[in-house]
Design a protein around this motif. Sequence first.
Motif, short mmCIF file in Angstrom:
data_model
loop_
_atom_site.label_atom_id
_atom_site.label_comp_id
_atom_site.label_asym_id
_atom_site.label_seq_id
_atom_site.Cartn_x
_atom_site.Cartn_y
_atom_site.Cartn_z
N PHE A 238 1.05 -1.05 0.21
CA PHE A 238 -0.02 -0.03 -0.30
C PHE A 238 1.23 1.53 0.10
O PHE A 238 0.00 2.80 0.28
CB PHE A 238 -0.98 -0.16 0.97
CG PHE A 238 -2.27 -0.99 1.21
CD1 PHE A 238 -3.29 -0.68 -0.31
CD2 PHE A 238 -2.13 -2.11 1.85
CE1 PHE A 238 -4.20 -1.54 0.01
CE2 PHE A 238 -3.09 -2.80 1.85
CZ PHE A 238 -4.43 -2.83 0.58
N TYR B 171 0.14 3.71 -2.27
CA TYR B 171 -0.71 4.73 -2.37
C TYR B 171 -1.36 6.39 -1.07
O TYR B 171 -2.23 7.10 -1.50
CB TYR B 171 -1.84 3.76 -1.40
CG TYR B 171 -2.49 2.60 -2.72
CD1 TYR B 171 -3.10 2.91 -4.01
CD2 TYR B 171 -2.02 1.31 -2.30
CE1 TYR B 171 -3.67 1.70 -4.71
CE2 TYR B 171 -2.02 0.57 -3.23
CZ TYR B 171 -3.17 0.91 -4.79
OH TYR B 171 -3.85 -0.40 -5.33
N SER C 61 -2.42 10.66 0.74
CA SER C 61 -3.34 10.23 1.73
C SER C 61 -1.96 9.46 2.79
O SER C 61 -1.11 9.21 2.71
CB SER C 61 -3.66 8.67 1.58
OG SER C 61 -4.29 8.19 2.84
N TYR D 224 -2.78 6.14 4.19
CA TYR D 224 -1.86 4.54 4.02
C TYR D 224 -0.94 4.60 4.51
O TYR D 224 -0.23 3.68 4.72
CB TYR D 224 -2.36 5.03 1.99
CG TYR D 224 -2.98 4.71 1.20
CD1 TYR D 224 -3.11 3.71 1.04
CD2 TYR D 224 -3.96 5.38 0.67
CE1 TYR D 224 -4.82 2.84 0.28
CE2 TYR D 224 -5.45 5.23 0.23
CZ TYR D 224 -5.27 3.49 -0.22
OH TYR D 224 -6.91 3.41 -0.36
N THR E 195 0.57 1.34 6.28
CA THR E 195 1.68 0.84 5.93
C THR E 195 2.10 0.89 7.18
O THR E 195 3.03 -0.77 7.55
CB THR E 195 2.21 1.33 4.30
OG1 THR E 195 1.43 1.53 3.92
CG2 THR E 195 4.07 0.68 4.43
N THR F 221 -8.35 2.70 8.78
CA THR F 221 -7.71 2.66 7.69
C THR F 221 -8.54 3.27 6.71
O THR F 221 -9.32 3.95 6.18
CB THR F 221 -7.26 1.89 7.06
OG1 THR F 221 -6.04 1.48 7.98
CG2 THR F 221 -6.65 2.20 5.68
N LEU G 117 -10.04 6.51 5.59
CA LEU G 117 -10.10 7.31 3.74
C LEU G 117 -11.05 7.84 3.15
O LEU G 117 -11.50 8.54 2.68
CB LEU G 117 -9.67 6.07 3.12
CG LEU G 117 -8.25 5.10 3.11
CD1 LEU G 117 -8.23 3.88 2.34
CD2 LEU G 117 -7.71 5.81 2.15
#
Length: 186
Positions: free
Chosen positions: A121, A124, A130, A133, A137, A170, A174
């Motif tokens: 990820f 991303y 973001s 992300y 991670t 997450t 998001l």
Amino acid sequence: MDYQKMTLDELKDDLIRVARGGYPVFIAGALYWLAMGVLGLIIEGKTLALCYLLGVGSIFPLGLLLGRLLKADLMSRNPLGALSGIVGGIQAFFLPLWIVIYIEHFELIPFAIGLLAGSHFLPYIWIYRSRTYLFLTLSMATASFFLGYIFDQLAFSVLPFVLTAIYLATAAGLAAESRQAAQQPS
């Protein structure tokens, strides 16, 4: 939409809005990790590790289904959507490694799936601009390493529930980022 005439920032903004940051995939991922945690209360050993291997393939299709229900276009024609798909497809190349780990050291399957899935990820962060992300991670890699390898006796009992919480956080992050992006003028 004429993607050819859009700047890179406009492409990113569009993808964030239409794909909603990809958050439905993390709801699907949370369901996978929760299911693995519950299965760990019922079965154990190599059978449980096989459930991990077989179940991991359900995350993306379930994410697509949830995306439709939640009005997130995870298959956007935006060129950055194609890049996002390629980055996501990297996980298909992890399958042979996961199979070897299953055969040689099945007890490392939660560690391997968590670490590699979390690591993929990283791009991303840039695609979706973001911080969520980045959180995903780092927290997945850290939790998987410590709870799946260092304290390996917790790999099947605690790690899946920790990863469930990380995936839910997450998804919430998001969703919030995509709502904020939707409120910005185009």
